[in-house]
Design an enzyme around this catalytic site. Sequence first.
Site, PDB file in Angstrom:
ATOM      1  N   ARG A  16      11.961  26.265  52.595  1.00 42.79           N
ATOM      2  CA  ARG A  16      12.195  27.486  51.819  1.00 42.79           C
ATOM      3  C   ARG A  16      11.549  28.694  52.491  1.00 42.79           C
ATOM      4  O   ARG A  16      12.047  29.819  52.399  1.00 42.79           O
ATOM      5  CB  ARG A  16      11.635  27.318  50.412  1.00 42.79           C
ATOM      6  CG  ARG A  16      12.045  28.430  49.436  1.00 42.79           C
ATOM      7  CD  ARG A  16      11.337  28.274  48.094  1.00 42.79           C
ATOM      8  NE  ARG A  16      11.958  29.072  47.048  1.00 42.79           N
ATOM      9  CZ  ARG A  16      11.445  29.237  45.829  1.00 42.79           C
ATOM     10  NH1 ARG A  16      10.299  28.656  45.510  1.00 42.79           N
ATOM     11  NH2 ARG A  16      12.070  29.971  44.925  1.00 42.79           N
ATOM     12  N   SER A  68      15.645  34.338  45.092  1.00 43.72           N
ATOM     13  CA  SER A  68      15.733  32.937  45.503  1.00 43.72           C
ATOM     14  C   SER A  68      15.572  32.115  44.235  1.00 43.72           C
ATOM     15  O   SER A  68      14.554  32.204  43.546  1.00 43.72           O
ATOM     16  CB  SER A  68      14.631  32.605  46.514  1.00 43.72           C
ATOM     17  OG  SER A  68      14.606  31.214  46.793  1.00 43.72           O
ATOM     18  N   SER A  69      16.579  31.326  43.919  1.00 45.05           N
ATOM     19  CA  SER A  69      16.595  30.589  42.649  1.00 45.05           C
ATOM     20  C   SER A  69      15.462  29.571  42.563  1.00 45.05           C
ATOM     21  O   SER A  69      14.946  29.096  43.583  1.00 45.05           O
ATOM     22  CB  SER A  69      17.929  29.862  42.482  1.00 45.05           C
ATOM     23  OG  SER A  69      19.003  30.762  42.527  1.00 45.05           O
ATOM     24  N   ALA A  70      15.086  29.232  41.339  1.00 42.67           N
ATOM     25  CA  ALA A  70      14.098  28.189  41.118  1.00 42.67           C
ATOM     26  C   ALA A  70      14.632  26.868  41.670  1.00 42.67           C
ATOM     27  O   ALA A  70      15.781  26.492  41.410  1.00 42.67           O
ATOM     28  CB  ALA A  70      13.798  28.051  39.632  1.00 42.67           C
ATOM     29  N   PHE A 211      20.960  33.239  35.333  1.00 45.79           N
ATOM     30  CA  PHE A 211      21.205  33.911  36.609  1.00 45.79           C
ATOM     31  C   PHE A 211      21.608  35.359  36.367  1.00 45.79           C
ATOM     32  O   PHE A 211      22.130  35.702  35.303  1.00 45.79           O
ATOM     33  CB  PHE A 211      22.329  33.214  37.394  1.00 45.79           C
ATOM     34  CG  PHE A 211      21.872  32.022  38.191  1.00 45.79           C
ATOM     35  CD1 PHE A 211      21.635  32.119  39.549  1.00 45.79           C
ATOM     36  CD2 PHE A 211      21.676  30.804  37.571  1.00 45.79           C
ATOM     37  CE1 PHE A 211      21.217  31.027  40.283  1.00 45.79           C
ATOM     38  CE2 PHE A 211      21.250  29.696  38.288  1.00 45.79           C
ATOM     39  CZ  PHE A 211      21.022  29.810  39.659  1.00 45.79           C
TER      40      PHE A 211
END
Length: 249
Positions: A16, A68-70, A211
């Site tokens: 990541r 940046s998504s979980a 989202f």
Amino acid sequence: MTEKPITFPSLPPVDRRVFIPDDIWVVENKQWARLSRRDDPARWERLVASDDAITTQLKRGIWPSSSSSAPAVMADMIAALRLKPGMRVLEIGTGTGWNAACLAELGAEVVSVEIDAVIAARARTNLQKAGYPEVVVITGDGEHGAPDHAPFDRVLSTAAARNVPYAWVEQCVEGGLIVTPYTGEGHKYALLVLTVSAGVAAGGMEGTAFFMPLRGQGLSQADQRALECRNDLWVEVGKSGQVITYRSD
């Protein structure tokens, strides 16, 4: 000394750290504040290694416009795709490029569409650096999909739809799946999984996912609060538009 990659057990082993910009945004004293990797590397590392979403861009200094998504949410959405190696995936909303890299690591052929040219360019750089140059990143409006690269076995949106675009249905193969967050009539923060058959995509919710909306499909906070949340939500998307009904198994 080489830094240890930041990966997550629920996701493919894609670092990541490569995809997170040096400057991110955090809330301090109820306001957005810039957090620089150069100024506070330890805190930056902790956030990147956490299971939290990370805000990477603000609009007018107050509204998150890219993130940046979980990781746990990403894992749920990728699982909902029921991927097999070699499948062609259309991703809507490239963001940092990390999700596209995870899909590629699972053996998918990925075409990703990002509406923001600056973010798209950064994602291409990130994907090259991380070793995924085969991922195609297109600058454009994700509601139109990527017709020049269709058809796709799967469509995955990382932006919430209020009206699922028919272009996604048209560009998906028979029996293909569309996975998208949804906030609209019948539910807010739903994760929809739709199956394409005879030119119509139909399905219900498989969990929840918060989202940012597709640009132009957002709702005011008041309208969101007024939404009824029905777990028996059923969505059908055809040429004539989107139809919401409610059904139980």
